[in-house]
Scaffold this motif. Structure first.
Motif, PDB file in Angstrom:
ATOM      1  N   LEU A   1       7.167  21.569  65.635  1.00  0.00           N
ATOM      2  CA  LEU A   1       8.080  21.003  64.647  1.00  0.00           C
ATOM      3  C   LEU A   1       7.627  19.628  64.161  1.00  0.00           C
ATOM      4  CD1 LEU A   1      10.647  21.576  63.074  1.00  0.00           C
ATOM      5  CD2 LEU A   1      11.946  20.639  64.973  1.00  0.00           C
ATOM      6  N   GLY A   2       7.235  18.765  65.072  1.00  0.00           N
ATOM      7  CA  GLY A   2       6.762  17.434  64.676  1.00  0.00           C
ATOM      8  C   GLY A   2       5.546  17.519  63.773  1.00  0.00           C
ATOM      9  N   ARG A   3       4.624  18.409  64.119  1.00  0.00           N
ATOM     10  CA  ARG A   3       3.430  18.600  63.280  1.00  0.00           C
ATOM     11  C   ARG A   3       3.809  19.118  61.902  1.00  0.00           C
ATOM     12  NH1 ARG A   3       1.717  20.554  68.158  1.00  0.00           N
ATOM     13  NH2 ARG A   3       2.001  22.727  67.516  1.00  0.00           N
TER      14      ARG A   3
ATOM     15  N   LYS B   1       8.786   9.025  65.904  1.00  0.00           N
ATOM     16  CA  LYS B   1       8.947   9.654  67.223  1.00  0.00           C
ATOM     17  C   LYS B   1       9.009  11.174  67.118  1.00  0.00           C
ATOM     18  CE  LYS B   1      11.273   5.795  69.488  1.00  0.00           C
ATOM     19  NZ  LYS B   1      12.534   5.335  70.078  1.00  0.00           N
ATOM     20  N   ILE B   2       9.687  11.676  66.086  1.00  0.00           N
ATOM     21  CA  ILE B   2       9.782  13.122  65.881  1.00  0.00           C
ATOM     22  C   ILE B   2       8.392  13.692  65.602  1.00  0.00           C
ATOM     23  CG2 ILE B   2      10.645  14.930  64.331  1.00  0.00           C
ATOM     24  CD1 ILE B   2      13.197  13.153  64.000  1.00  0.00           C
TER      25      ILE B   2
ATOM     26  N   GLU C   1       7.906  12.704  70.518  1.00  0.00           N
ATOM     27  CA  GLU C   1       8.462  11.826  71.545  1.00  0.00           C
ATOM     28  C   GLU C   1       9.983  11.850  71.526  1.00  0.00           C
ATOM     29  OE1 GLU C   1       6.800   7.988  70.775  1.00  0.00           O
ATOM     30  OE2 GLU C   1       4.766   8.635  71.281  1.00  0.00           O
ATOM     31  N   ALA C   2      10.547  12.413  70.453  1.00  0.00           N
ATOM     32  CA  ALA C   2      12.004  12.542  70.339  1.00  0.00           C
ATOM     33  C   ALA C   2      12.296  13.901  69.724  1.00  0.00           C
ATOM     34  CB  ALA C   2      12.585  11.434  69.460  1.00  0.00           C
ATOM     35  N   SER C   3      13.391  14.486  70.158  1.00  0.00           N
ATOM     36  CA  SER C   3      13.833  15.763  69.606  1.00  0.00           C
ATOM     37  C   SER C   3      14.962  15.489  68.622  1.00  0.00           C
ATOM     38  CB  SER C   3      14.304  16.677  70.738  1.00  0.00           C
ATOM     39  OG  SER C   3      14.624  17.940  70.237  1.00  0.00           O
ATOM     40  N   PRO C   4      14.810  15.897  67.362  1.00  0.00           N
ATOM     41  CA  PRO C   4      15.844  15.615  66.365  1.00  0.00           C
ATOM     42  C   PRO C   4      17.079  16.481  66.564  1.00  0.00           C
ATOM     43  CG  PRO C   4      14.147  16.994  65.424  1.00  0.00           C
ATOM     44  CD  PRO C   4      13.683  16.638  66.810  1.00  0.00           C
TER      45      PRO C   4
END
Length: 188
Positions: A12-14, A43-44, A48-51
């Motif tokens: 997802l971040g990518r 961070k997303i 490093e963080a989950s939205p």
């Protein structure tokens, strides 16, 4: 329904970074369009963080996409038959809301999403998330309070509601049991 890991979050971040870079947007530009801080977006993108679902919705809307489209690159190659174990599943870190992408195909405007909303939890989305889509919500089990702007819909198993013109929406489970519902989305 249960999962042991959040398979859909892996890429997802990518995907969010790729969409931003494809458009030539800086983090600041995406932050302004999505109303999400640059720090959170960074961070997303670095996983490093989950939205939360609401944050994902704002990011997708900024891109002119549905939330499901953000998971599209993460999903396996489309096949006419897709087993439940291969359907992308994502859990909201705040409400523990579980989202299973049952059906999504770029050539078909229909999307099907199964949601499990835990007891005494809620998830909300801004009106902007609904400008590109039409939705019907069908409760499979449990009870759901759906706030469509100032209008409250009390839904039990088997009930369905078609959402009207875009407005802020809150899905709320006020009971002690989990609620499962299907969201049928038609992209405009």
């Amino acid at each position: 329904m249960s999962i042991t890991e959040d398979k859909a979050s892996d890429g997802l971040g990518r995907r969010i970074r790729s969409e931003r870079e494809t458009r030539g947007w800086s983090l600041a530009e995406l932050a302004g369009r999505a109303d999400v801080s640059k720090a959170m977006l960074s961070k997303i993108e670095r996983t490093e963080a989950s939205p939360t679902a609401a944050t994902l919705s704002r990011i997708a809307t900024a891109y002119g996409l549905t939330m499901a489209a953000l998971f599209e690159a993460v999903a396996p190659v489309h096949a006419r038959l897709q087993r439940a174990k291969d359907q992308p599943v994502w859990r909201d870190p705040k409400a523990a809301y579980l989202r299973r992408q049952v059906f999504l195909h770029p050539a078909n405007p229909l999307e099907l999403v199964e949601i499990e909303l835990p007891a005494r939890q809620e998830v909300g989305f801004p009106a902007s998330a609904y400008h590109l889509i039409r939705q019907v919500v069908w409760v499979i089990s449990g009870r759901l309070t759906l706030m469509e702007g100032a209008i409250s819909h009390e839904l039990a198993a088997g009930d369905r509601v078609e959402l009207g013109p875009p407005s802020d929406i809150v899905f709320r489970n006020e009971t002690a049991q989990s609620c499962r519902y299907l969201v049928a989305v038609v992209r405009r």
